[in-house]
Scaffold this motif. Sequence first.
Motif, PDB file in Angstrom:
ATOM      1  N   TYR A 332       0.817  -1.212   0.000  1.00 22.61           N
ATOM      2  CA  TYR A 332       0.000   0.000   0.000  1.00 22.61           C
ATOM      3  C   TYR A 332       0.851   1.262   0.000  1.00 22.61           C
ATOM      4  N   THR A 333       1.994   1.204   0.610  1.00 18.16           N
ATOM      5  CA  THR A 333       2.858   2.386   0.684  1.00 18.16           C
ATOM      6  C   THR A 333       4.006   2.236  -0.308  1.00 18.16           C
ATOM      7  N   PRO A 334       4.689   3.351  -0.630  1.00 16.94           N
ATOM      8  CA  PRO A 334       5.849   3.242  -1.532  1.00 16.94           C
ATOM      9  C   PRO A 334       6.913   2.282  -1.026  1.00 16.94           C
ATOM     10  N   GLU A 336       6.430  -0.374   0.875  1.00 16.66           N
ATOM     11  CA  GLU A 336       5.937  -1.740   0.683  1.00 16.66           C
ATOM     12  C   GLU A 336       6.015  -2.149  -0.783  1.00 16.66           C
ATOM     13  N   GLN A 337       5.764  -1.205  -1.686  1.00 13.76           N
ATOM     14  CA  GLN A 337       5.852  -1.510  -3.119  1.00 13.76           C
ATOM     15  C   GLN A 337       7.287  -1.830  -3.529  1.00 13.76           C
TER      16      GLN A 337
END
Length: 526
Positions: A332-334, A336-337
């Motif tokens: 969901y967050t940069p 995590e991506q």
Amino acid sequence: MPDAAPGLFLGQSDDAGAAGPQHLLFHRANRHGVVAGATGTGKTVTLQIMAQGFSDAGVPVFCADVKGDLSGICVPGAPNEKLLARAASMGLTLQPRAAPTVFWDLYGQKGHPIRTTVSEIGPLLLARMLNLNEVQEGVLSVLFHVADTEGLLLLDLDDLRAMLVYLGENAERIGREVGNVAPASIASIQRAILQLEQQGGDAFFGEPALRLEDMMRTGLDGRGQVNVLDATRLMGSPRLYAVFLLWLLSELFEQLPEVGDPDRPRLVFFFDEAHLLFNDTPAALREKVDQVVRLIRSKGVGVYFVTQNPADIPDSVLAQLGNRIQHALRAYTPAEQRGLKAASDSFRPNPAFDTAEAIQSLGVGEALVSTLDDKGAPTVVARTSIRPPDSRLGPATDAERAAVMAASPVRGLYEAVVDRDSAEEILAARRGEQDQAAADAKLAEARVKADAVAARDAEKAAVAREKVQAREQARYDREAPRARAPARRSTRETPVEAMTKSVLRTAGSTITRELLRGVLGSFRRR
């Protein structure tokens, strides 16, 4: 008897190009691995089936039970219809049985206590445990050097404290010989020790120390012992948890002989919550981790890191993990991506699906699996349904845990603490001898002073007597001539003499008068 299969059965895949059962080959299991995935995606179950699978193959296992769920491995499973159907779809017949389990606990509450000595931990890991800076770590290195030089055993935290006091008392001498020891650094280390004690870390240091052979047992039935470390309380001290596991790995590396690539590992080590090992890790410690992981495979030990995201593990370590099981990740967050991309890029691609999309769409009990083949190359990643375990899903009860501990092969070996003479006792004895010598010297000095005072007093008394005698002699010499001359008689009458003379005079007058009367009377008669 140990499983005769060449590999540990993980699950079944229906993917094109990788369809069929997925195995982790035993003779490649010492090439390490990683089990990753978000919370609740099935990592603990995967760890459980791997631990029991290695045990069935005669390989001892060590794993940490962070949430308490893994303790069910000591109890036979009771599969429900869903698990039975899942097993049947894989052509698997479940055989509910428990693994031969030994429970351990650093605090000695839910398992046999685990201890080691301060000396065995060493200054590097101890500095990490105490969260010391470079200067304070240098002081700790000086402390260990002085202890080794002077034959002072460092067994527990009391010994460490005693050595810090000793360093402070002898800072000038030690500074000339080894290096400066600042009082501020000693005080900081003492405060760090106090914090560690408040977290219960003092229970980890002492004797009897853990013997590795007690964790590497194989039963009469040929199955390897599953060592489960209860870490439910230990996770409250994450730095202690990470240092303990790293110490255990280091001990395995130092004590086990070289065996190359055996048919099956001598021990498989699962490092749960592996990201704790690398959080704020100094460069020197990270190099040690890298070295241990790289070289310990030749000792026949397989290390498997269990974490949420492979990005939590440094690239230098991640590159050495050949067997990979990836459960679902959410991005969901940069950050995590980026972690998702790193996880997908670490697999050998499968043309049948996009790895990054597959990781996000995995259900509970599914994973992407890629293991090393016979030639040591990673297999094409396969979307796999993980097999159900033979032991219980979920924790064991307190009564079941107690029954396992009562039948443990190491029962009674580690429960009683042994407190032999070490740095604290030796330094206390030295200090006592020094204090006694100082007291004796002080008493002797006091006696010498008292004797000197008594001698001076006696001398003064003798001088005083001589002076008195001299004065008396002088007075005597002055009065002696008078005493030798005849004494002048005094003309003064005493009262007695005067009275005597008066009486005699009166008596004489009376007698005279009487005689005269007599004479005159005779003349008259004539």
